[in-house]
Design a protein around this motif. Structure first.
Motif, short mmCIF file in Angstrom:
data_model
loop_
_atom_site.label_atom_id
_atom_site.label_comp_id
_atom_site.label_asym_id
_atom_site.label_seq_id
_atom_site.Cartn_x
_atom_site.Cartn_y
_atom_site.Cartn_z
N TYR A 97 62.75 -47.52 -82.41
CA TYR A 97 63.65 -48.54 -82.94
C TYR A 97 63.10 -49.95 -82.77
O TYR A 97 62.48 -50.26 -81.76
CB TYR A 97 65.02 -48.44 -82.27
N GLN A 98 63.40 -50.80 -83.74
CA GLN A 98 63.00 -52.19 -83.65
C GLN A 98 64.19 -53.14 -83.63
O GLN A 98 64.05 -54.29 -83.25
CB GLN A 98 62.07 -52.56 -84.80
N ASP A 99 65.37 -52.67 -84.06
CA ASP A 99 66.54 -53.54 -84.06
C ASP A 99 67.80 -52.71 -83.95
O ASP A 99 67.80 -51.50 -84.23
CB ASP A 99 66.58 -54.38 -85.34
N ILE A 100 68.89 -53.38 -83.54
CA ILE A 100 70.17 -52.74 -83.33
C ILE A 100 71.26 -53.66 -83.87
O ILE A 100 71.12 -54.89 -83.82
CB ILE A 100 70.37 -52.41 -81.84
N PHE A 101 72.33 -53.07 -84.41
CA PHE A 101 73.41 -53.85 -85.00
C PHE A 101 74.72 -53.13 -84.72
O PHE A 101 74.81 -51.91 -84.87
CB PHE A 101 73.18 -53.96 -86.52
#
Length: 189
Positions: free
Chosen positions: A110-114
């Motif tokens: 993973y590179q980002d989370i929202f």
């Protein structure tokens, strides 16, 4: 490593003085005897991908963040009387405040989370952007309802995604509801 061999009490470790260590793993016992044969394994731990703290996101009273090997979620007590009220959901789903809930089933890079709500009620989801530009999701309240926070896996059909946005989906009757848009590399939602 020892837990994988079901022999935590037999593990032997020796620091090498250079940031590595040697683990002596039991691999066989002497037939009829009380001794073990050990295999030395050089272990070179490196810094975690998120050693300085990984990406994190929050919406209302729900927070989520990337860890070295997974995703975690926590809940904070809402200090305002505005919707959504954390106590209403606390009673319904039984989560504890200020407690880290690890998410099972995360296997992507993973590179980002929202974090954002979707639907007419407050239904928070965690969306994970992989390094390949695909999307995975976690249904927070659905997971709590069933006793386990777990990744729902990839959302098929989403490719080349670079980020997420919260928005309102117009329902055609003069109203709308909260939704999340995946934004691709061409700016399409």
């Amino acid at each position: 490593m020892a837990e994988e061999n079901f022999s935590l009490d037999l593990a032997r470790f020796c620091p090498n003085g250079d940031g590595t260590f040697t683990a002596f793993q039991p691999v066989a016992s002497i037939a009829g005897g009380n001794g073990w044969y050990y295999e030395p394994v050089l272990v070179e731990p490196g810094p975690g991908d998120w050693a300085d703290g990984g990406p994190q996101a929050e919406d209302a009273f729900v927070s989520a963040w990337l860890t070295d090997d997974s995703v975690s979620v926590s809940f904070s007590k809402s200090q305002s009387r505005d919707f959504p009220d954390s106590e209403t959901y606390h009673r319904a789903y039984g989560f504890a405040y200020d407690t880290e809930y690890p998410v099972a089933g995360c296997y992507g890079d993973y590179q980002d989370i929202f974090v954002s709500a979707s639907g007419q009620d407050f239904c928070p989801y965690v969306f994970l952007l992989t390094t390949e530009g695909t999307v995975e999701y976690i249904d927070i309240f659905g997971g709590l309802w069933h006793g386990c926070l777990c990744s729902g896996g990839p959302l098929y059909g989403f490719r080349d995604i670079v980020g997420f946005e919260s928005g309102v989906y117009e329902d055609g009757f003069g109203g709308g509801y909260e939704t999340v848009y995946a934004v691709d590399k061409n700016g399409r939602k």
